[in-house]
Design a protein around this motif. Structure first.
Motif, PDB file in Angstrom:
ATOM      1  N   PRO A  22      -4.688   1.192 -10.318  1.00 51.12           N
ATOM      2  CA  PRO A  22      -5.029   2.569 -10.694  1.00 51.12           C
ATOM      3  C   PRO A  22      -5.253   3.485  -9.494  1.00 51.12           C
ATOM      4  N   GLY A  23      -5.407   2.889  -8.319  1.00 53.70           N
ATOM      5  CA  GLY A  23      -5.567   3.693  -7.124  1.00 53.70           C
ATOM      6  C   GLY A  23      -7.015   3.970  -6.758  1.00 53.70           C
ATOM      7  N   THR A  24      -7.212   4.321  -5.512  1.00 56.20           N
ATOM      8  CA  THR A  24      -8.496   4.812  -5.009  1.00 56.20           C
ATOM      9  C   THR A  24      -8.293   6.258  -4.579  1.00 56.20           C
TER      10      THR A  24
ATOM     11  N   TRP B 274       0.862  -1.187   0.000  1.00 56.64           N
ATOM     12  CA  TRP B 274       0.000   0.000   0.000  1.00 56.64           C
ATOM     13  C   TRP B 274       0.895   1.232   0.000  1.00 56.64           C
ATOM     14  N   TYR B 275       0.561   2.149  -0.924  1.00 55.18           N
ATOM     15  CA  TYR B 275       1.232   3.436  -0.999  1.00 55.18           C
ATOM     16  C   TYR B 275       0.192   4.538  -0.871  1.00 55.18           C
ATOM     17  N   LYS B 276       0.643   5.694  -0.398  1.00 53.04           N
ATOM     18  CA  LYS B 276      -0.178   6.896  -0.367  1.00 53.04           C
ATOM     19  C   LYS B 276       0.494   7.918  -1.279  1.00 53.04           C
ATOM     20  N   GLN B 277      -0.307   8.569  -2.113  1.00 54.31           N
ATOM     21  CA  GLN B 277       0.262   9.564  -3.023  1.00 54.31           C
ATOM     22  C   GLN B 277      -0.566  10.849  -2.965  1.00 54.31           C
ATOM     23  N   LYS B 278       0.063  11.909  -2.525  1.00 53.91           N
ATOM     24  CA  LYS B 278      -0.566  13.219  -2.552  1.00 53.91           C
ATOM     25  C   LYS B 278      -0.349  13.836  -3.937  1.00 53.91           C
ATOM     26  N   ALA B 279      -1.168  14.817  -4.250  1.00 61.45           N
ATOM     27  CA  ALA B 279      -1.113  15.439  -5.573  1.00 61.45           C
ATOM     28  C   ALA B 279       0.283  15.984  -5.881  1.00 61.45           C
ATOM     29  N   LYS B 280       0.763  15.656  -7.057  1.00 64.41           N
ATOM     30  CA  LYS B 280       2.044  16.149  -7.572  1.00 64.41           C
ATOM     31  C   LYS B 280       3.223  15.712  -6.718  1.00 64.41           C
ATOM     32  N   LYS B 281       3.058  14.612  -5.995  1.00 65.87           N
ATOM     33  CA  LYS B 281       4.133  14.061  -5.174  1.00 65.87           C
ATOM     34  C   LYS B 281       4.368  12.604  -5.558  1.00 65.87           C
ATOM     35  N   PRO B 282       5.525  12.066  -5.224  1.00 65.54           N
ATOM     36  CA  PRO B 282       5.766  10.646  -5.496  1.00 65.54           C
ATOM     37  C   PRO B 282       5.007   9.767  -4.505  1.00 65.54           C
ATOM     38  N   PRO B 283       4.827   8.504  -4.834  1.00 65.62           N
ATOM     39  CA  PRO B 283       4.180   7.578  -3.896  1.00 65.62           C
ATOM     40  C   PRO B 283       5.030   7.398  -2.637  1.00 65.62           C
ATOM     41  N   GLU B 284       4.351   7.256  -1.501  1.00 65.02           N
ATOM     42  CA  GLU B 284       5.019   6.998  -0.221  1.00 65.02           C
ATOM     43  C   GLU B 284       4.574   5.634   0.290  1.00 65.02           C
ATOM     44  N   LEU B 285       5.541   4.796   0.578  1.00 67.85           N
ATOM     45  CA  LEU B 285       5.226   3.451   1.052  1.00 67.85           C
ATOM     46  C   LEU B 285       4.559   3.501   2.430  1.00 67.85           C
TER      47      LEU B 285
ATOM     48  N   LEU C  53      -2.591   3.774  -3.520  1.00 66.27           N
ATOM     49  CA  LEU C  53      -2.166   2.840  -4.553  1.00 66.27           C
ATOM     50  C   LEU C  53      -1.806   1.491  -3.939  1.00 66.27           C
ATOM     51  N   CYS C  54      -2.255   0.467  -4.609  1.00 67.68           N
ATOM     52  CA  CYS C  54      -1.855  -0.894  -4.264  1.00 67.68           C
ATOM     53  C   CYS C  54      -0.851  -1.357  -5.315  1.00 67.68           C
ATOM     54  N   ALA C  55       0.090  -2.160  -4.912  1.00 63.94           N
ATOM     55  CA  ALA C  55       1.055  -2.714  -5.852  1.00 63.94           C
ATOM     56  C   ALA C  55       1.387  -4.140  -5.445  1.00 63.94           C
ATOM     57  N   SER C  56       1.935  -4.884  -6.393  1.00 63.71           N
ATOM     58  CA  SER C  56       2.377  -6.237  -6.090  1.00 63.71           C
ATOM     59  C   SER C  56       3.666  -6.523  -6.822  1.00 63.71           C
ATOM     60  N   SER C  57       4.393  -7.522  -6.347  1.00 67.15           N
ATOM     61  CA  SER C  57       5.625  -7.927  -7.017  1.00 67.15           C
ATOM     62  C   SER C  57       5.898  -9.390  -6.702  1.00 67.15           C
ATOM     63  N   GLN C  58       6.736  -9.984  -7.526  1.00 66.18           N
ATOM     64  CA  GLN C  58       7.194 -11.336  -7.216  1.00 66.18           C
ATOM     65  C   GLN C  58       8.023 -11.272  -5.945  1.00 66.18           C
ATOM     66  N   GLU C  59       7.875 -12.241  -5.102  1.00 70.72           N
ATOM     67  CA  GLU C  59       8.659 -12.264  -3.859  1.00 70.72           C
ATOM     68  C   GLU C  59       9.968 -12.970  -4.179  1.00 70.72           C
TER      69      GLU C  59
END
Lengths: 115, 113
Positions: free
Chosen positions: A108-110, A34-45, A90-96
């Motif tokens: 795409p985010g909520t 889970w990431y949080k992204q404010k407007a015009k900023k990069p995603p924050e884990l 934002l939600c993301a996933s990756s291979q472990e």
């Protein structure tokens, strides 16, 4: 299927409400984020789950509560949020698997608005 | 603290031109770098990555260059198209874990037809 889906797309909630964000992937990835992204900023884990277990909590306030019911689903439960929590989640996933964890597939985010 | 930054917050190019997006990083311990593209209303999309033992890596119409001496990363997009309009983030694995990425501030690329 290389898609991460998130629901809902938009959410407006009051400060006393309880709501949940949902994320789903069917790529067989065993790490979810889970990431949080404010407007015009990069995603924050915010959180990382590895094999359905919480691996990283980036000192996120307890009003955000993650849950990983199974290897395909990730939820974020919200309670007593503040207006400053309004953001794109934002939600993301990756291979472990080693460096493959850095190739993260994002949903795409909520878009959350707290009133 | 250490962070990934960008020289140019916005870049406007004409369709068909080549684009170069720059990124400066300060953590010499980072050994993996990624470029993500984020279109309006969408989540970030992986474009290309490069490991620190490489200087250059090419993909389809994109090239990433890594200069470890000056801690500089760049993304080159050939024959830029309107569909390339987006915010581009560089990211590095400076977080000391197998999962953490430190994202740069982002550059907004606008392609004019």
């Amino acid at each position: 299927d290389t898609e991460v889906t998130q629901t809902p797309k938009h959410l407006v909630m009051g400060m006393t409400n309880k709501k949940s964000l949902k994320c789903e992937q069917h790529m067989g990835h065993r790490a979810m984020y889970w990431y949080k992204q404010k407007a015009k900023k990069p995603p924050e884990l915010m959180f990382v789950y590895s094999y359905e277990k919480l691996s990283i909590n980036e000192s996120v306030p307890s009003r955000f509560s993650p849950e990983c019911p199974n290897s395909s689903l990730l939820n974020l439960h919200l309670h007593a949020l503040q207006p400053e929590d309004s953001a794109l989640y934002l939600c993301a996933s990756s291979q472990e698997e080693g460096l493959a964890n850095y190739e993260q597939y994002f949903g795409p985010g909520t878009r959350l608005t707290v009133t | 603290g250490e962070s990934v930054g960008l020289h140019l917050p916005t870049l406007s190019v004409q369709e068909g031109d080549n684009s170069i997006i720059n990124c400066a990083y300060s953590n010499s311990a980072s050994d993996y770098f990624i470029w993500y593209k984020q279109e309006s209303g969408k989540g970030p999309q992986f474009i290309i990555d490069i490991r620190s033992n490489m200087d250059k890596r090419q993909g389809q119409r994109v090239t990433v260059l890594l200069n470890k001496t000056v801690k500089h990363l760049s993304l080159q997009i050939a024959a830029t198209q309107p569909g390339d309009s987006a915010v581009y983030f560089c990211a590095e694995n400076s977080g000391g874990s197998n999962y953490k990425l430190t994202f740069g501030k982002g550059t907004l690329l606008t392609v004019n037809p």
